[in-house]
Design a protein around this motif. Sequence first.
Motif, PDB file in Angstrom:
ATOM      1  N   ARG A 173       0.831  -1.201   0.000  1.00  0.00           N
ATOM      2  CA  ARG A 173       0.000   0.000   0.000  1.00  0.00           C
ATOM      3  C   ARG A 173       0.871   1.258   0.000  1.00  0.00           C
ATOM      4  O   ARG A 173       1.918   1.296   0.646  1.00  0.00           O
ATOM      5  CB  ARG A 173      -0.926   0.011   1.210  1.00  0.00           C
ATOM      6  CG  ARG A 173      -2.059  -1.005   1.128  1.00  0.00           C
ATOM      7  CD  ARG A 173      -2.872  -1.036   2.404  1.00  0.00           C
ATOM      8  NE  ARG A 173      -2.094  -1.569   3.527  1.00  0.00           N
ATOM      9  CZ  ARG A 173      -2.590  -1.729   4.748  1.00  0.00           C
ATOM     10  NH1 ARG A 173      -3.842  -1.375   5.007  1.00  0.00           N
ATOM     11  NH2 ARG A 173      -1.834  -2.222   5.708  1.00  0.00           N
ATOM     12  N   THR A 174       0.404   2.281  -0.707  1.00  0.00           N
ATOM     13  CA  THR A 174       1.132   3.547  -0.786  1.00  0.00           C
ATOM     14  C   THR A 174       0.222   4.691  -0.335  1.00  0.00           C
ATOM     15  O   THR A 174      -1.006   4.545  -0.273  1.00  0.00           O
ATOM     16  CB  THR A 174       1.620   3.811  -2.214  1.00  0.00           C
ATOM     17  OG1 THR A 174       0.497   3.784  -3.110  1.00  0.00           O
ATOM     18  CG2 THR A 174       2.640   2.765  -2.641  1.00  0.00           C
ATOM     19  N   TYR A 175       0.861   5.845  -0.055  1.00  0.00           N
ATOM     20  CA  TYR A 175       0.127   7.006   0.447  1.00  0.00           C
ATOM     21  C   TYR A 175       0.691   8.270  -0.186  1.00  0.00           C
ATOM     22  O   TYR A 175       1.876   8.328  -0.549  1.00  0.00           O
ATOM     23  CB  TYR A 175       0.242   7.100   1.973  1.00  0.00           C
ATOM     24  CG  TYR A 175      -0.167   5.823   2.666  1.00  0.00           C
ATOM     25  CD1 TYR A 175      -1.503   5.533   2.904  1.00  0.00           C
ATOM     26  CD2 TYR A 175       0.793   4.884   3.052  1.00  0.00           C
ATOM     27  CE1 TYR A 175      -1.885   4.347   3.519  1.00  0.00           C
ATOM     28  CE2 TYR A 175       0.423   3.695   3.667  1.00  0.00           C
ATOM     29  CZ  TYR A 175      -0.918   3.434   3.894  1.00  0.00           C
ATOM     30  OH  TYR A 175      -1.286   2.254   4.491  1.00  0.00           O
ATOM     31  N   LEU A 358      -3.114   4.629  11.106  1.00  0.00           N
ATOM     32  CA  LEU A 358      -2.894   4.512  12.551  1.00  0.00           C
ATOM     33  C   LEU A 358      -2.742   3.060  12.974  1.00  0.00           C
ATOM     34  O   LEU A 358      -1.915   2.739  13.837  1.00  0.00           O
ATOM     35  CB  LEU A 358      -4.054   5.162  13.309  1.00  0.00           C
ATOM     36  CG  LEU A 358      -3.982   5.089  14.841  1.00  0.00           C
ATOM     37  CD1 LEU A 358      -2.709   5.754  15.366  1.00  0.00           C
ATOM     38  CD2 LEU A 358      -5.218   5.731  15.464  1.00  0.00           C
ATOM     39  N   TYR A 359      -3.518   2.177  12.355  1.00  0.00           N
ATOM     40  CA  TYR A 359      -3.498   0.788  12.798  1.00  0.00           C
ATOM     41  C   TYR A 359      -2.710  -0.134  11.871  1.00  0.00           C
ATOM     42  O   TYR A 359      -2.901  -1.349  11.881  1.00  0.00           O
ATOM     43  CB  TYR A 359      -4.931   0.308  13.040  1.00  0.00           C
ATOM     44  CG  TYR A 359      -5.426   0.877  14.360  1.00  0.00           C
ATOM     45  CD1 TYR A 359      -5.031   0.310  15.556  1.00  0.00           C
ATOM     46  CD2 TYR A 359      -6.198   2.031  14.399  1.00  0.00           C
ATOM     47  CE1 TYR A 359      -5.416   0.852  16.768  1.00  0.00           C
ATOM     48  CE2 TYR A 359      -6.593   2.585  15.611  1.00  0.00           C
ATOM     49  CZ  TYR A 359      -6.192   1.984  16.792  1.00  0.00           C
ATOM     50  OH  TYR A 359      -6.559   2.523  17.999  1.00  0.00           O
ATOM     51  N   ARG A 360      -1.786   0.474  11.122  1.00  0.00           N
ATOM     52  CA  ARG A 360      -0.785  -0.348  10.451  1.00  0.00           C
ATOM     53  C   ARG A 360       0.059  -1.043  11.523  1.00  0.00           C
ATOM     54  O   ARG A 360       0.387  -0.436  12.548  1.00  0.00           O
ATOM     55  CB  ARG A 360       0.136   0.520   9.586  1.00  0.00           C
ATOM     56  CG  ARG A 360      -0.472   1.079   8.319  1.00  0.00           C
ATOM     57  CD  ARG A 360       0.614   1.780   7.490  1.00  0.00           C
ATOM     58  NE  ARG A 360       1.698   0.859   7.217  1.00  0.00           N
ATOM     59  CZ  ARG A 360       1.723  -0.010   6.211  1.00  0.00           C
ATOM     60  NH1 ARG A 360       0.723  -0.041   5.361  1.00  0.00           N
ATOM     61  NH2 ARG A 360       2.741  -0.825   6.044  1.00  0.00           N
ATOM     62  N   PRO A 361       0.471  -2.291  11.310  1.00  0.00           N
ATOM     63  CA  PRO A 361       1.276  -2.969  12.332  1.00  0.00           C
ATOM     64  C   PRO A 361       2.654  -2.363  12.537  1.00  0.00           C
ATOM     65  O   PRO A 361       3.255  -2.527  13.603  1.00  0.00           O
ATOM     66  CB  PRO A 361       1.373  -4.411  11.805  1.00  0.00           C
ATOM     67  CG  PRO A 361       1.103  -4.317  10.341  1.00  0.00           C
ATOM     68  CD  PRO A 361       0.141  -3.181  10.180  1.00  0.00           C
ATOM     69  N   ASP A 362       3.164  -1.647  11.511  1.00  0.00           N
ATOM     70  CA  ASP A 362       4.494  -1.056  11.668  1.00  0.00           C
ATOM     71  C   ASP A 362       4.448   0.365  12.236  1.00  0.00           C
ATOM     72  O   ASP A 362       5.493   0.975  12.463  1.00  0.00           O
ATOM     73  CB  ASP A 362       5.264  -1.076  10.344  1.00  0.00           C
ATOM     74  CG  ASP A 362       4.479  -0.500   9.175  1.00  0.00           C
ATOM     75  OD1 ASP A 362       3.315  -0.096   9.375  1.00  0.00           O
ATOM     76  OD2 ASP A 362       5.016  -0.463   8.052  1.00  0.00           O
ATOM     77  N   ILE A 363       3.262   0.890  12.459  1.00  0.00           N
ATOM     78  CA  ILE A 363       3.110   2.148  13.197  1.00  0.00           C
ATOM     79  C   ILE A 363       2.768   1.753  14.633  1.00  0.00           C
ATOM     80  O   ILE A 363       1.651   1.339  14.928  1.00  0.00           O
ATOM     81  CB  ILE A 363       2.008   3.041  12.597  1.00  0.00           C
ATOM     82  CG1 ILE A 363       2.358   3.409  11.155  1.00  0.00           C
ATOM     83  CG2 ILE A 363       1.810   4.296  13.433  1.00  0.00           C
ATOM     84  CD1 ILE A 363       3.622   4.237  10.999  1.00  0.00           C
ATOM     85  N   LYS A 369       7.465  11.511  15.599  1.00  0.00           N
ATOM     86  CA  LYS A 369       7.280  11.867  14.191  1.00  0.00           C
ATOM     87  C   LYS A 369       8.418  11.366  13.294  1.00  0.00           C
ATOM     88  O   LYS A 369       8.144  10.817  12.211  1.00  0.00           O
ATOM     89  CB  LYS A 369       7.114  13.382  14.047  1.00  0.00           C
ATOM     90  CG  LYS A 369       6.841  13.813  12.608  1.00  0.00           C
ATOM     91  CD  LYS A 369       6.566  15.304  12.505  1.00  0.00           C
ATOM     92  CE  LYS A 369       6.308  15.696  11.051  1.00  0.00           C
ATOM     93  NZ  LYS A 369       5.980  17.132  10.916  1.00  0.00           N
ATOM     94  N   PRO A 370       9.698  11.522  13.674  1.00  0.00           N
ATOM     95  CA  PRO A 370      10.764  11.017  12.790  1.00  0.00           C
ATOM     96  C   PRO A 370      10.662   9.512  12.537  1.00  0.00           C
ATOM     97  O   PRO A 370      10.989   9.041  11.438  1.00  0.00           O
ATOM     98  CB  PRO A 370      12.050  11.370  13.547  1.00  0.00           C
ATOM     99  CG  PRO A 370      11.677  12.525  14.410  1.00  0.00           C
ATOM    100  CD  PRO A 370      10.261  12.266  14.821  1.00  0.00           C
ATOM    101  N   THR A 375       9.286   5.171   8.724  1.00  0.00           N
ATOM    102  CA  THR A 375       8.518   3.961   8.429  1.00  0.00           C
ATOM    103  C   THR A 375       7.703   4.117   7.151  1.00  0.00           C
ATOM    104  O   THR A 375       7.625   3.194   6.331  1.00  0.00           O
ATOM    105  CB  THR A 375       7.578   3.630   9.604  1.00  0.00           C
ATOM    106  OG1 THR A 375       8.368   3.407  10.784  1.00  0.00           O
ATOM    107  CG2 THR A 375       6.755   2.385   9.314  1.00  0.00           C
ATOM    108  N   LEU A 376       7.110   5.280   6.967  1.00  0.00           N
ATOM    109  CA  LEU A 376       6.209   5.482   5.831  1.00  0.00           C
ATOM    110  C   LEU A 376       6.907   6.022   4.578  1.00  0.00           C
ATOM    111  O   LEU A 376       6.329   5.991   3.488  1.00  0.00           O
ATOM    112  CB  LEU A 376       5.084   6.445   6.231  1.00  0.00           C
ATOM    113  CG  LEU A 376       4.141   5.950   7.340  1.00  0.00           C
ATOM    114  CD1 LEU A 376       3.121   7.024   7.672  1.00  0.00           C
ATOM    115  CD2 LEU A 376       3.447   4.654   6.929  1.00  0.00           C
ATOM    116  N   LYS A 377       8.124   6.495   4.715  1.00  0.00           N
ATOM    117  CA  LYS A 377       8.812   7.145   3.594  1.00  0.00           C
ATOM    118  C   LYS A 377       8.836   6.309   2.314  1.00  0.00           C
ATOM    119  O   LYS A 377       8.561   6.836   1.220  1.00  0.00           O
ATOM    120  CB  LYS A 377      10.241   7.510   4.007  1.00  0.00           C
ATOM    121  CG  LYS A 377      11.006   8.270   2.933  1.00  0.00           C
ATOM    122  CD  LYS A 377      12.398   8.668   3.414  1.00  0.00           C
ATOM    123  CE  LYS A 377      13.151   9.423   2.333  1.00  0.00           C
ATOM    124  NZ  LYS A 377      14.518   9.809   2.791  1.00  0.00           N
TER     125      LYS A 377
END
Length: 382
Positions: A173-175, A358-363, A369-370, A375-377
């Motif tokens: 998944r991407t954002y 918010l409920y991604r397992p890696d968040i 914030k960093p 994680t999402l970069k």
Amino acid sequence: MKKIIPVLFTLLFLVGCLPKPKISISGVEDGKIYVTEQTISIDQNLAGDDYTLKLNGESITNKHTVTDNGHYDLEVTAKKWWQEEEKSIQFEIDDVPPKKPELKANIRSSYFKSVTFGLEREKDVSYEIKLDGKRHDIDSPITKEGDHYLNIVATKDNQLVSQRKFRFEIDNRTYSRNEVDSFEWLSLNLIHKESNLPRIQKWTEDVDVVVHGEPTSQDWKSLNTYISTLNETLPFYLNLHKKDDRTYNAGTIIMHFVPNYRFDELGFQQPLRQGDGEIVGFAYPNKVTYNGVFKEATIGIDTTIPQHTRNTTIYHELIHALGLYKHFDNNRSSILYPYNDTGVTKLAKIDKKMIELLYRPDITPGMYKPQVEATLKPRIID
């Protein structure tokens, strides 16, 4: 000369009748590895009285017990008259299991597109590696999207084993940059008043939503609908209960249906009048662990407002209680729009995306914030 011949004949006869010494050792065998202490014994009837036992060059007695880990050389000699037999036995005692398998890649709950784990191999240890129940080359990339289960069994020469097993996902998944910025704005909050930096806060286990006060039948219907929708997305279950019908899961959201003039009794300390509007609902966490795991939250719903606006308020505050405690001030289609005059009772695309993030397992709870950015970069597409 005639007198000597019978004596020599007798000696030769006796030599032929004397049994040779025989070495029979019990307790240890050549080439074996043992994980417990071993007692070395020799059969004295077969060896006779003239025998020696040496372990790593040191003399030992019969029925000697070896307790320490290490490599051992046992040298045995047995003599009877001028006949001699020797035997050498090498064995090892090792009660140490192999190390738990260590991967070269960091273990995470989620990977983007692919992961190659690699393995730090230990000497004299064999490894059985299975991915989703099938043999897997640990140095090969895993690219198939979805949930996976990796199981690594390490076996040492002493047959002791250790194991590492875990689940993970390949998630592609991407954002957008805007979605990530919105998520960080909504989800990063101070855990405690004395906190210096905002962090991620979220639920990690099933949650009881316990209703107090005087909800209408439509309130119950709306709650059931909203919770059913959320349970299709969340990695845990929201379980709806009346006040006296508790199962006491790990977390609790207490939802009060009362007139808003009683909000102060529930711990709400702000003025009810806010600019040109009036507070008709609130949500706040009242039990949070030091690392950002919610344990209890409180919701207040004003029972003096019309049902159609109350339906919106219920959903709005429930989403706040999940950990998204700010608003989309300029998006009237969002359930997180700060006013309830929109009549919204369904999640907008942006709402679903925020809950998903918010409920991604890696968040994980407690992230700054960093850490969220790092994680999402890889998933940001613009």
